[in-house]
Design an enzyme around this catalytic site. Structure first.
Site, PDB file in Angstrom:
ATOM      1  N   CYS A  88      10.565   0.987  14.980  1.00  0.00           N
ATOM      2  CA  CYS A  88       9.784   0.138  15.876  1.00  0.00           C
ATOM      3  C   CYS A  88      10.568  -0.092  17.161  1.00  0.00           C
ATOM      4  CB  CYS A  88       9.470  -1.179  15.197  1.00  0.00           C
ATOM      5  SG  CYS A  88      10.942  -1.975  14.590  1.00  0.00           S
ATOM      6  N   GLU A 143       5.144  -8.703  12.038  1.00  0.00           N
ATOM      7  CA  GLU A 143       5.978  -7.948  12.978  1.00  0.00           C
ATOM      8  C   GLU A 143       5.344  -6.581  13.162  1.00  0.00           C
ATOM      9  OE1 GLU A 143       8.411  -9.225  14.855  1.00  0.00           O
ATOM     10  OE2 GLU A 143       7.562 -11.014  13.931  1.00  0.00           O
TER      11      GLU A 143
HETATM   12  P1  NAP Z   1       1.103   0.509   8.760  1.00  0.00           P
HETATM   13  O1  NAP Z   1       0.316   1.746   8.661  1.00  0.00           O
HETATM   14  O2  NAP Z   1       0.570  -0.614   9.567  1.00  0.00           O
HETATM   15  O3  NAP Z   1       1.378   0.025   7.258  1.00  0.00           O
HETATM   16  C1  NAP Z   1       2.194  -1.073   6.960  1.00  0.00           C
HETATM   17  C2  NAP Z   1       1.838  -1.606   5.599  1.00  0.00           C
HETATM   18  O4  NAP Z   1       0.523  -2.162   5.643  1.00  0.00           O
HETATM   19  C3  NAP Z   1       1.821  -0.549   4.502  1.00  0.00           C
HETATM   20  O5  NAP Z   1       2.350  -1.097   3.321  1.00  0.00           O
HETATM   21  C4  NAP Z   1       0.333  -0.271   4.352  1.00  0.00           C
HETATM   22  O6  NAP Z   1      -0.020   0.246   3.104  1.00  0.00           O
HETATM   23  C5  NAP Z   1      -0.226  -1.657   4.559  1.00  0.00           C
HETATM   24  N1  NAP Z   1      -1.666  -1.724   4.863  1.00  0.00           N
HETATM   25  C6  NAP Z   1      -2.457  -0.789   5.433  1.00  0.00           C
HETATM   26  N2  NAP Z   1      -3.717  -1.265   5.547  1.00  0.00           N
HETATM   27  C7  NAP Z   1      -3.720  -2.518   5.032  1.00  0.00           C
HETATM   28  C8  NAP Z   1      -4.721  -3.520   4.856  1.00  0.00           C
HETATM   29  N3  NAP Z   1      -5.982  -3.354   5.250  1.00  0.00           N
HETATM   30  N4  NAP Z   1      -4.355  -4.685   4.275  1.00  0.00           N
HETATM   31  C9  NAP Z   1      -3.083  -4.909   3.879  1.00  0.00           C
HETATM   32  N5  NAP Z   1      -2.106  -3.992   4.009  1.00  0.00           N
HETATM   33  C10 NAP Z   1      -2.422  -2.814   4.589  1.00  0.00           C
HETATM   34  O7  NAP Z   1       2.572   0.817   9.334  1.00  0.00           O
HETATM   35  P2  NAP Z   1       3.576   1.938   8.856  1.00  0.00           P
HETATM   36  O8  NAP Z   1       3.054   3.271   9.244  1.00  0.00           O
HETATM   37  O9  NAP Z   1       3.951   1.707   7.441  1.00  0.00           O
HETATM   38  O10 NAP Z   1       4.867   1.567   9.733  1.00  0.00           O
HETATM   39  C11 NAP Z   1       5.005   1.943  11.074  1.00  0.00           C
HETATM   40  C12 NAP Z   1       4.631   0.796  11.995  1.00  0.00           C
HETATM   41  O11 NAP Z   1       5.413  -0.349  11.684  1.00  0.00           O
HETATM   42  C13 NAP Z   1       4.928   1.081  13.460  1.00  0.00           C
HETATM   43  O12 NAP Z   1       3.872   0.592  14.233  1.00  0.00           O
HETATM   44  C14 NAP Z   1       6.206   0.292  13.716  1.00  0.00           C
HETATM   45  O13 NAP Z   1       6.421  -0.056  15.065  1.00  0.00           O
HETATM   46  C15 NAP Z   1       5.983  -0.898  12.864  1.00  0.00           C
HETATM   47  N6  NAP Z   1       7.250  -1.568  12.541  1.00  0.00           N
HETATM   48  C16 NAP Z   1       7.523  -2.770  13.149  1.00  0.00           C
HETATM   49  C17 NAP Z   1       8.721  -3.422  12.899  1.00  0.00           C
HETATM   50  C18 NAP Z   1       9.057  -4.735  13.538  1.00  0.00           C
HETATM   51  O14 NAP Z   1       9.992  -5.396  13.084  1.00  0.00           O
HETATM   52  N7  NAP Z   1       8.346  -5.160  14.563  1.00  0.00           N
HETATM   53  C19 NAP Z   1       9.634  -2.834  12.023  1.00  0.00           C
HETATM   54  C20 NAP Z   1       9.316  -1.617  11.414  1.00  0.00           C
HETATM   55  C21 NAP Z   1       8.115  -1.002  11.676  1.00  0.00           C
HETATM   56  P3  NAP Z   1      -0.287   1.816   2.851  1.00  0.00           P
HETATM   57  O15 NAP Z   1       1.041   2.478   3.019  1.00  0.00           O
HETATM   58  O16 NAP Z   1      -0.797   1.873   1.468  1.00  0.00           O
HETATM   59  O17 NAP Z   1      -1.285   2.249   3.880  1.00  0.00           O
END
Ligand code: NAP
Ligand code: MG
Length: 516
Positions: free
Chosen positions: A320, A286
């Site tokens: 999001c 997601e």
């Molecule tokens: P993110 O930067 O993509 O990080 C999400 C998760 O992925 C974190 O736990 C992060 O760890 C991890 N991660 C980063 N690089 C990775 C890799 N190479 N391999 C595996 N895991 C990795 O997103 P965020 O800043 O936490 O959240 C905001 C984003 O989430 C926005 O784009 C928002 O729209 C989206 N979101 C979507 C939904 C939905 O239901 N569609 C709901 C909520 C949020 P680290 O923290 O250690 O970097």
């Protein structure tokens, strides 16, 4: 035991007894900020010696917890523990697994104010946003517990002469669960417990911005009686250990919620079979959104504006589902801007331990930089209506910001900013507004405001998004009522909190025995 599902009611912070409970919980957790947290693998504390600090974005110098980080060695350890636990957990009766979730929901209910307090301090949620997040986590567990029982009773086959056909839903194996920081309790709990209740074992890597909140779920699941090894807690930097976790040959599935960039990267890596891997990994991803509200001329502009403000600036626009694009038809465009500016100017910004602040900080320094850069782009590409700068304080505070006259196809119209910045776009009429609303690569949420029944039906047919709302806000999906997930670059449309969701964590086995 399994009465009909109902959403968890929210505490009413206008009443002194609820306010007092929240204030006391904030004081209680402040006494725990100097704690060092181990990893939790196979039911045991594990220390790696490599540390990660989580800070309070309302007060940058305040550390809320120090966490031991997982590297490859710890991922391997957690994987071995998960594989061992899976041999037993997969055979536990679905109802018994569901009971663990119901017990955990009760424990979370008991610890609600404390969990809210962690969210208020670790990721800058205001009280009500924190309360909604914890309540949603409880909802996920209550809902998925009942859903597991329903799935276990599905017949799934038709009779066949001379045979006894059956269909059973089996768990997949060991999953990497990778949540974001913005719904640090709800999404983390939802993905983790969906995986667990269906009989899988989990390697949970919380966001580096919200590990303390993730740790509370580990404590709760332990108290609820989850056997060792079913849930392994392995915080760490996604960019350092994420690829190893996703690429591991024994990882059977990945449940991810986060940005489009990381989601696509995970999807690509997971598609590559590692040496020794004997399955195609399943990816439930997601991702981001560029969510749009469409304002027609035939509507109550004041009511619409109030909802635009809460959808755009609730939790600083870091949802999001946040409204980050507003498309207004020409006839009411200037009037809408005037109302919006008045309302936005009244919003208060400051540290969220104070319940009088509607908006808190954005989550971290890098987020603050990115948002301020987008604000500079907005100043060139559009007309600044309100905000446009940092707000006072020792945290990552940014004013609620609105830009008008944003042109379709420009960066503010197309890119997810994930902060308190609203881009307003003018449309000639309702039809053009829907076309513009569809013209992004995302497809998560959106709302349409009109009293005209014909236009409502048009929007239902043409607005291509996973969650469409009519005459209400585009945020705040409720478990059960609004299954959540988006189209296109917003992800795999997994519909969390809906009746299809648990199926993503299982595989069906057909057995048919010949009758002699
Ligand atoms: P993110 O930067 O993509 O990080 C999400 C998760 O992925 C974190 O736990 C992060 O760890 C991890 N991660 C980063 N690089 C990775 C890799 N190479 N391999 C595996 N895991 C990795 O997103 P965020 O800043 O936490 O959240 C905001 C984003 O989430 C926005 O784009 C928002 O729209 C989206 N979101 C979507 C939904 C939905 O239901 N569609 C709901 C909520 C949020 P680290 O923290 O250690 O970097
Ligand atoms: Mg933090």
């Amino acid at each position: 035991m399994f009465m009909e599902f109902r959403n968890e009611p929210y505490a009413d912070f206008s009443k002194p007894e609820f306010r007092k409970a929240q204030e006391e919980a904030l004081k209680r957790i402040a006494g725990k900020f100097d704690r060092e947290y181990p990893l939790f693998i196979d039911g045991k504390d594990v220390k790696s010696g490599k540390l990660l600090k989580s800070i309070n974005p309302s007060h940058k110098s305040q550390i809320v917890g120090t966490f031991h980080k997982a590297g490859q060695k710890e991922v391997d350890l957690a994987m071995e523990s998960g594989l061992r636990a899976f041999e037993k957990w997969r055979l536990v009766a679905p109802k018994e697994r569901a009971m663990v979730l119901l017990r955990a929901a009760n424990i979370m209910r008991r610890r609600k104010y404390e969990i809210n307090a962690w969210m208020i301090t670790e990721v800058g949620k205001n009280w009500l946003e924190a309360e909604a997040d914890t309540s949603e986590a409880i909802d996920f567990m209550e809902f998925y517990a009942r859903e597991m029982v329903r799935w276990s009773e599905i017949k799934g086959v038709t009779p066949f002469p001379g045979e006894y056909p059956e269909l059973a839903y089996l768990p997949l194996g060991i999953g990497a669960v990778i949540p974001p920081w913005n719904f640090p309790m709800a999404i983390l709990t939802g993905m983790t417990t969906a995986a667990i209740v269906t009989g899988n074992c989990v390697l949970l890597k919380p966001s580096s911005d919200a590990p303390a909140i993730g740790y509370t779920l580990v404590e709760i699941m332990q108290e609820a009686g989850l056997p060792p090894g079913v849930l392994n807690f392995i915080p760490g930097s996604g960019s350092e250990m994420g690829d190893y976790l996703v690429g591991h040959p024994k990882t059977r599935f990945i449940a991810f919620t986060g940005s489009k960039e990381v989601g696509l990267h995970i999807n690509e890596l997971a598609a590559k079979a590692a040496p020794g891997q004997i399955w195609i990994k399943r990816v439930i991803a997601e991702m981001g959104g560029k969510d749009t509200m469409v304002i027609d001329s035939e509507t109550d502009l004041d009511a619409a504006a109030a909802v635009v403000i809460s959808s755009a600036f609730g939790y600083q626009g870091q949802k999001c589902s946040a409204c980050s694009r507003l498309i207004v038809v020409d006839e009411v465009y200037e009037k809408m801007l005037t109302i919006l500016a008045e309302k936005a100017k009244k919003l208060t910004v400051g540290p969220t331990e104070d319940p009088n602040h509607y908006m808190g900080p954005v989550v971290n320094a890098s987020s603050e930089n990115t948002i301020l850069q987008y604000i500079e782009i907005g100043k060139k590409d559009g007309r600044l209506i309100t905000g446009g700068a940092k707000a006072a304080g020792d945290g990552f505070f940014i004013q609620p910001t609105i830009f008008a006259d944003i042109k379709p196809g420009t960066r503010l119209d197309q890119e997810e900013i994930f902060g308190p910045v609203l881009a307003v776009i003018k449309a000639k009429n309702f039809d053009e507004a829907i076309d513009l609303a569809n013209a992004t690569e995302f497809g998560l949420t959106g709302a349409v405001w009109t009293r005209n029944r014909f236009k409502i039906e048009e929007a239902k047919k043409k607005f291509f998004i996973g969650n469409l709302y009519i005459n209400r806000k585009c945020t705040g999906a409720m478990v059960g009522a609004h299954p959540f997930g988006g189209f296109n670059m917003s992800g795999t449309d997994s519909k969390a909190g809906g009746m299809d969701y648990l199926g993503l964590f299982m595989q069906a086995k057909s057995v048919s025995e010949k009758v002699d």
